[in-house]
Scaffold this motif. Structure first.
Motif, PDB file in Angstrom:
ATOM      1  N   PRO A  98       0.812  -1.224   0.000  1.00 40.59           N
ATOM      2  CA  PRO A  98       0.000   0.000   0.000  1.00 40.59           C
ATOM      3  C   PRO A  98       0.850   1.281   0.000  1.00 40.59           C
ATOM      4  N   THR A  99       1.963   1.264   0.707  1.00 40.57           N
ATOM      5  CA  THR A  99       2.843   2.432   0.704  1.00 40.57           C
ATOM      6  C   THR A  99       3.458   2.638  -0.671  1.00 40.57           C
ATOM      7  N   ALA A 100       3.854   1.550  -1.313  1.00 36.94           N
ATOM      8  CA  ALA A 100       4.409   1.650  -2.674  1.00 36.94           C
ATOM      9  C   ALA A 100       3.393   2.287  -3.614  1.00 36.94           C
ATOM     10  N   ILE A 101       2.151   1.862  -3.527  1.00 35.05           N
ATOM     11  CA  ILE A 101       1.110   2.421  -4.396  1.00 35.05           C
ATOM     12  C   ILE A 101       0.847   3.882  -4.050  1.00 35.05           C
ATOM     13  N   ALA A 102       0.915   4.253  -2.773  1.00 34.45           N
ATOM     14  CA  ALA A 102       0.741   5.655  -2.386  1.00 34.45           C
ATOM     15  C   ALA A 102       1.845   6.518  -2.986  1.00 34.45           C
ATOM     16  N   ILE A 103       3.075   6.007  -3.002  1.00 35.06           N
ATOM     17  CA  ILE A 103       4.183   6.740  -3.623  1.00 35.06           C
ATOM     18  C   ILE A 103       3.907   6.927  -5.108  1.00 35.06           C
ATOM     19  N   VAL A 104       3.484   5.868  -5.770  1.00 36.51           N
ATOM     20  CA  VAL A 104       3.177   5.952  -7.201  1.00 36.51           C
ATOM     21  C   VAL A 104       2.050   6.957  -7.443  1.00 36.51           C
ATOM     22  N   ASP A 105       1.020   6.940  -6.599  1.00 38.67           N
ATOM     23  CA  ASP A 105      -0.086   7.900  -6.742  1.00 38.67           C
ATOM     24  C   ASP A 105       0.412   9.342  -6.638  1.00 38.67           C
TER      25      ASP A 105
ATOM     26  N   ALA B 234       9.246  10.487   2.478  1.00 37.32           N
ATOM     27  CA  ALA B 234       8.062  10.698   3.311  1.00 37.32           C
ATOM     28  C   ALA B 234       7.197   9.432   3.403  1.00 37.32           C
ATOM     29  N   GLY B 235       7.522   8.429   2.579  1.00 31.69           N
ATOM     30  CA  GLY B 235       6.779   7.180   2.624  1.00 31.69           C
ATOM     31  C   GLY B 235       5.445   7.217   1.924  1.00 31.69           C
ATOM     32  N   GLY B 236       5.294   8.138   0.952  1.00 35.04           N
ATOM     33  CA  GLY B 236       4.039   8.221   0.228  1.00 35.04           C
ATOM     34  C   GLY B 236       3.095   9.120   0.946  1.00 35.04           C
TER      35      GLY B 236
END
Length: 97
Positions: free
Chosen positions: A37-44, A95-97
């Motif tokens: 979920p953090t990876a996807i938040a970064i991508v977003d 910042a971790g997304g």
């Protein structure tokens, strides 16, 4: 229109960017997020900024590992747009997304 940077300019910028390397006419960085979920938040976050800039990275998502590639295709290499987006990716990843 963005101007293609010289080798010296790229080298100077790379000293200030975290984890980025040059691969020919591109900049590359791998980011490890704490979870998917953090990876996807970064991508977003990166996608939103890329839309504002009208400058879009190549992103490969492998579970919590993100591979970013930046290049200004219209200029055939690395421009200030790539440097700006790389700096944003650094901030977002820290910042971790």
């Amino acid at each position: 229109m963005a101007r293609r940077l010289s080798d010296n300019e790229i080298g100077r910028h790379l000293t200030r960017l975290s984890g980025w390397t040059r691969d020919g006419d591109s900049l590359r960085r791998t980011v490890e997020a704490r979870d998917f979920p953090t990876a996807i938040a970064i991508v977003d976050d990166v996608a939103a900024e890329a839309e504002k800039m009208n400058h879009h990275p190549d992103i490969d998502i492998r579970w919590r590992t993100l591979h970013f590639t930046l290049s200004t295709h219209s200029e055939g290499g690395i421009t200030e747009l790539d440097i700006q987006l790389a700096a944003f990716i650094d901030e977002t990843a820290a910042a971790g997304g």
